[in-house]
Design a protein around this motif. Sequence first.
Motif, PDB file in Angstrom:
ATOM      1  N   GLY A 112      65.963  52.945  38.057  1.00 20.77           N
ATOM      2  CA  GLY A 112      67.017  53.594  37.272  1.00 20.77           C
ATOM      3  C   GLY A 112      67.369  52.821  36.025  1.00 20.77           C
ATOM      4  N   GLY A 113      67.037  51.529  35.978  1.00 14.78           N
ATOM      5  CA  GLY A 113      67.193  50.772  34.751  1.00 14.78           C
ATOM      6  C   GLY A 113      68.560  50.182  34.486  1.00 14.78           C
ATOM      7  N   ILE A 114      69.579  50.524  35.269  1.00 15.83           N
ATOM      8  CA  ILE A 114      70.924  49.997  35.010  1.00 15.83           C
ATOM      9  C   ILE A 114      71.213  48.781  35.869  1.00 15.83           C
ATOM     10  CG2 ILE A 114      73.395  50.513  35.149  1.00 15.83           C
ATOM     11  CD1 ILE A 114      72.804  53.344  34.371  1.00 15.83           C
ATOM     12  N   PHE A 115      71.010  48.908  37.176  1.00 19.04           N
ATOM     13  CA  PHE A 115      71.323  47.813  38.097  1.00 19.04           C
ATOM     14  C   PHE A 115      70.059  47.029  38.415  1.00 19.04           C
ATOM     15  CE2 PHE A 115      74.264  51.303  38.975  1.00 19.04           C
ATOM     16  CZ  PHE A 115      75.480  50.663  38.793  1.00 19.04           C
ATOM     17  N   PRO A 116      70.088  45.706  38.319  1.00 20.84           N
ATOM     18  CA  PRO A 116      68.916  44.911  38.703  1.00 20.84           C
ATOM     19  C   PRO A 116      68.703  44.958  40.213  1.00 20.84           C
ATOM     20  CG  PRO A 116      70.767  43.476  38.243  1.00 20.84           C
ATOM     21  CD  PRO A 116      71.220  44.861  37.872  1.00 20.84           C
ATOM     22  N   LYS A 117      67.539  44.598  40.638  1.00 15.31           N
ATOM     23  CA  LYS A 117      67.213  44.646  42.060  1.00 15.31           C
ATOM     24  C   LYS A 117      67.888  43.495  42.814  1.00 15.31           C
ATOM     25  CE  LYS A 117      63.129  44.842  45.079  1.00 15.31           C
ATOM     26  NZ  LYS A 117      61.644  44.835  45.108  1.00 15.31           N
ATOM     27  N   GLY A 118      68.403  43.819  44.003  1.00 15.84           N
ATOM     28  CA  GLY A 118      68.882  42.783  44.903  1.00 15.84           C
ATOM     29  C   GLY A 118      70.374  42.604  45.017  1.00 15.84           C
ATOM     30  N   ILE A 119      71.179  43.412  44.334  1.00 18.72           N
ATOM     31  CA  ILE A 119      72.630  43.269  44.461  1.00 18.72           C
ATOM     32  C   ILE A 119      73.068  43.909  45.789  1.00 18.72           C
ATOM     33  CG2 ILE A 119      74.874  43.790  43.448  1.00 18.72           C
ATOM     34  CD1 ILE A 119      73.536  44.033  40.750  1.00 18.72           C
ATOM     35  N   PRO A 120      73.763  43.185  46.655  1.00 18.36           N
ATOM     36  CA  PRO A 120      74.225  43.770  47.928  1.00 18.36           C
ATOM     37  C   PRO A 120      75.152  44.970  47.688  1.00 18.36           C
ATOM     38  CG  PRO A 120      74.442  41.386  47.944  1.00 18.36           C
ATOM     39  CD  PRO A 120      74.146  41.758  46.529  1.00 18.36           C
ATOM     40  N   VAL A 121      74.934  46.005  48.465  1.00 19.00           N
ATOM     41  CA  VAL A 121      75.742  47.225  48.329  1.00 19.00           C
ATOM     42  C   VAL A 121      76.612  47.447  49.557  1.00 19.00           C
ATOM     43  CG1 VAL A 121      75.697  49.733  48.044  1.00 19.00           C
ATOM     44  CG2 VAL A 121      74.063  48.297  46.781  1.00 19.00           C
ATOM     45  N   GLY A 122      76.003  47.487  50.749  1.00 18.75           N
ATOM     46  CA  GLY A 122      76.769  47.724  51.959  1.00 18.75           C
ATOM     47  C   GLY A 122      75.876  47.775  53.178  1.00 18.75           C
ATOM     48  N   THR A 123      76.457  48.140  54.300  1.00 10.85           N
ATOM     49  CA  THR A 123      75.707  48.250  55.560  1.00 10.85           C
ATOM     50  C   THR A 123      75.760  49.682  56.072  1.00 10.85           C
ATOM     51  OG1 THR A 123      77.669  47.617  56.830  1.00 10.85           O
ATOM     52  CG2 THR A 123      76.152  45.860  56.196  1.00 10.85           C
ATOM     53  N   VAL A 124      74.734  50.052  56.801  1.00 13.37           N
ATOM     54  CA  VAL A 124      74.678  51.383  57.408  1.00 13.37           C
ATOM     55  C   VAL A 124      75.653  51.418  58.580  1.00 13.37           C
ATOM     56  CG1 VAL A 124      73.231  53.081  58.577  1.00 13.37           C
ATOM     57  CG2 VAL A 124      72.288  51.702  56.689  1.00 13.37           C
ATOM     58  N   PRO A 129      76.308  46.515  34.700  1.00 13.43           N
ATOM     59  CA  PRO A 129      76.697  46.436  36.111  1.00 13.43           C
ATOM     60  C   PRO A 129      77.955  45.580  36.303  1.00 13.43           C
ATOM     61  CG  PRO A 129      74.361  45.974  35.817  1.00 13.43           C
ATOM     62  CD  PRO A 129      74.974  45.952  34.455  1.00 13.43           C
ATOM     63  N   VAL A 130      78.749  45.953  37.288  1.00 13.09           N
ATOM     64  CA  VAL A 130      79.963  45.214  37.639  1.00 13.09           C
ATOM     65  C   VAL A 130      79.874  44.838  39.115  1.00 13.09           C
ATOM     66  CG1 VAL A 130      82.481  45.257  37.745  1.00 13.09           C
ATOM     67  CG2 VAL A 130      81.289  46.462  35.908  1.00 13.09           C
ATOM     68  N   MET A 131      80.120  43.552  39.412  1.00 16.93           N
ATOM     69  CA  MET A 131      79.989  43.055  40.782  1.00 16.93           C
ATOM     70  C   MET A 131      81.200  42.210  41.148  1.00 16.93           C
ATOM     71  SD  MET A 131      76.087  41.675  40.462  1.00 16.93           S
ATOM     72  CE  MET A 131      76.618  40.681  39.079  1.00 16.93           C
ATOM     73  N   SER A 132      81.260  41.875  42.405  1.00 17.64           N
ATOM     74  CA  SER A 132      82.213  40.881  42.902  1.00 17.64           C
ATOM     75  C   SER A 132      81.424  39.849  43.689  1.00 17.64           C
ATOM     76  CB  SER A 132      83.274  41.533  43.793  1.00 17.64           C
ATOM     77  OG  SER A 132      82.700  41.942  45.017  1.00 17.64           O
ATOM     78  N   MET A 133      82.108  38.881  44.276  1.00 20.63           N
ATOM     79  CA  MET A 133      81.417  37.890  45.095  1.00 20.63           C
ATOM     80  C   MET A 133      80.820  38.516  46.355  1.00 20.63           C
ATOM     81  SD  MET A 133      83.992  34.621  44.759  1.00 20.63           S
ATOM     82  CE  MET A 133      85.446  35.621  45.084  1.00 20.63           C
ATOM     83  N   ASN A 134      81.353  39.684  46.743  1.00 24.30           N
ATOM     84  CA  ASN A 134      80.888  40.326  47.974  1.00 24.30           C
ATOM     85  C   ASN A 134      79.736  41.285  47.752  1.00 24.30           C
ATOM     86  OD1 ASN A 134      82.888  39.030  49.512  1.00 24.30           O
ATOM     87  ND2 ASN A 134      84.388  40.582  48.944  1.00 24.30           N
ATOM     88  N   SER A 152      90.122  48.142  46.846  1.00 24.69           N
ATOM     89  CA  SER A 152      91.575  48.053  46.641  1.00 24.69           C
ATOM     90  C   SER A 152      92.077  46.616  46.595  1.00 24.69           C
ATOM     91  CB  SER A 152      92.308  48.820  47.751  1.00 24.69           C
ATOM     92  OG  SER A 152      92.023  48.256  49.023  1.00 24.69           O
ATOM     93  N   THR A 153      91.252  45.646  47.003  1.00 23.16           N
ATOM     94  CA  THR A 153      91.694  44.247  47.022  1.00 23.16           C
ATOM     95  C   THR A 153      91.104  43.431  45.866  1.00 23.16           C
ATOM     96  OG1 THR A 153      89.866  43.615  48.491  1.00 23.16           O
ATOM     97  CG2 THR A 153      91.935  44.307  49.522  1.00 23.16           C
ATOM     98  N   LEU A 154      90.439  44.082  44.948  1.00 24.96           N
ATOM     99  CA  LEU A 154      89.790  43.374  43.859  1.00 24.96           C
ATOM    100  C   LEU A 154      90.805  42.749  42.910  1.00 24.96           C
ATOM    101  CD1 LEU A 154      86.804  45.703  42.912  1.00 24.96           C
ATOM    102  CD2 LEU A 154      86.643  43.333  43.646  1.00 24.96           C
ATOM    103  N   GLU A 155      90.585  41.491  42.548  1.00 26.62           N
ATOM    104  CA  GLU A 155      91.408  40.808  41.555  1.00 26.62           C
ATOM    105  C   GLU A 155      90.561  40.341  40.370  1.00 26.62           C
ATOM    106  OE1 GLU A 155      94.368  37.986  43.006  1.00 26.62           O
ATOM    107  OE2 GLU A 155      93.923  38.649  45.052  1.00 26.62           O
ATOM    108  N   GLU A 156      89.382  39.795  40.659  1.00 26.37           N
ATOM    109  CA  GLU A 156      88.442  39.406  39.615  1.00 26.37           C
ATOM    110  C   GLU A 156      87.095  40.073  39.870  1.00 26.37           C
ATOM    111  OE1 GLU A 156      91.351  36.131  40.237  1.00 26.37           O
ATOM    112  OE2 GLU A 156      89.699  36.741  41.543  1.00 26.37           O
ATOM    113  N   VAL A 157      86.385  40.408  38.802  1.00 25.15           N
ATOM    114  CA  VAL A 157      85.045  40.988  38.909  1.00 25.15           C
ATOM    115  C   VAL A 157      84.143  40.325  37.876  1.00 25.15           C
ATOM    116  CG1 VAL A 157      85.821  43.221  39.800  1.00 25.15           C
ATOM    117  CG2 VAL A 157      85.614  42.880  37.327  1.00 25.15           C
ATOM    118  N   PHE A 158      82.824  40.516  38.061  1.00 30.05           N
ATOM    119  CA  PHE A 158      81.826  40.015  37.117  1.00 30.05           C
ATOM    120  C   PHE A 158      81.184  41.197  36.415  1.00 30.05           C
ATOM    121  CE2 PHE A 158      81.425  37.486  41.082  1.00 30.05           C
ATOM    122  CZ  PHE A 158      82.102  36.373  40.653  1.00 30.05           C
ATOM    123  N   VAL A 159      81.051  41.064  35.125  1.00 35.82           N
ATOM    124  CA  VAL A 159      80.268  42.039  34.357  1.00 35.82           C
ATOM    125  C   VAL A 159      78.952  41.373  33.996  1.00 35.82           C
ATOM    126  CG1 VAL A 159      80.150  43.506  32.320  1.00 35.82           C
ATOM    127  CG2 VAL A 159      82.360  43.094  33.440  1.00 35.82           C
TER     128      VAL A 159
END
Length: 275
Positions: free
Chosen positions: A218-230, A144-149, A253-260
Amino acid sequence: MLRAFRFIVDLFTQRHGVVAFAFFLVLGILMHQASPTVRESIVDKALSTVFYPVQLLLASVNDFKSMQAENEHLKAENARLRQETYHASEGLQELARLHTLVRFDDKWDFPIVTSRVVGHNPGRFLTTLVINRGTHHGVKENMPVMSMNGLVGKISKAMLTHSRVQLLVDPNLKLSVLERRTRVVGFLESVDGHLLSAMIPSHAGVAEGDTLITSGLGGIFPKGIPVGTVHKVRKADLDVMSLMDVKPFQEFSTLEEVFVMQKEPDWIIQELLDE
């Protein structure tokens, strides 16, 4: 002295020959009868009177060149200071982001690899990124790849020092999501490579403004990572399902750093992926 110079010039330009002759005759007699000290004084004053305009002009030219050189130096110094101020501001912003990254690492049970975005696909829509971390840094495919958001996507290809990230808006990426308030599970995908939509059962009562997170299925992403709003709820082809427009927490488009996240897929899911 300048007036005396103009007087002498007028004597010749106006053709007052007699006056000029008489003037220089008297001057010669006086010079002959004067003492050496007086003669030297008269000669010095005469020469200084004659050459004063030239000296004044040369001094003005030198002053102008000096001012011009100083002006160029000040312009260069100003440009250097502006550049240093810009780099200092960028450094402070990066320091603030890195400070947040350190705190972010403590939220999860899996090790986090911080990386910098170094490229993206040149297509019409942004669906993939390239980061400066690879297998040499412990990064593997399907991590999984995430950002602070929030959630960004997953590693689709890992090389030695670089990796490719498949973003949520890639139509080939499917994701199981959970609505935080109702706890109902749905299905998230992108059809056009630009917008996200989720399919959720209609009976759940999911409304605009509700939050979607990863369900852990699904086994790839752990539970609880924020995705978005309806963002908007629409009717689907099936009456028992609702189609929802989803606004992701992260603007890709504004990403500079990400977490793996160094989480490999569960072994059961990995077997299904390998088939």
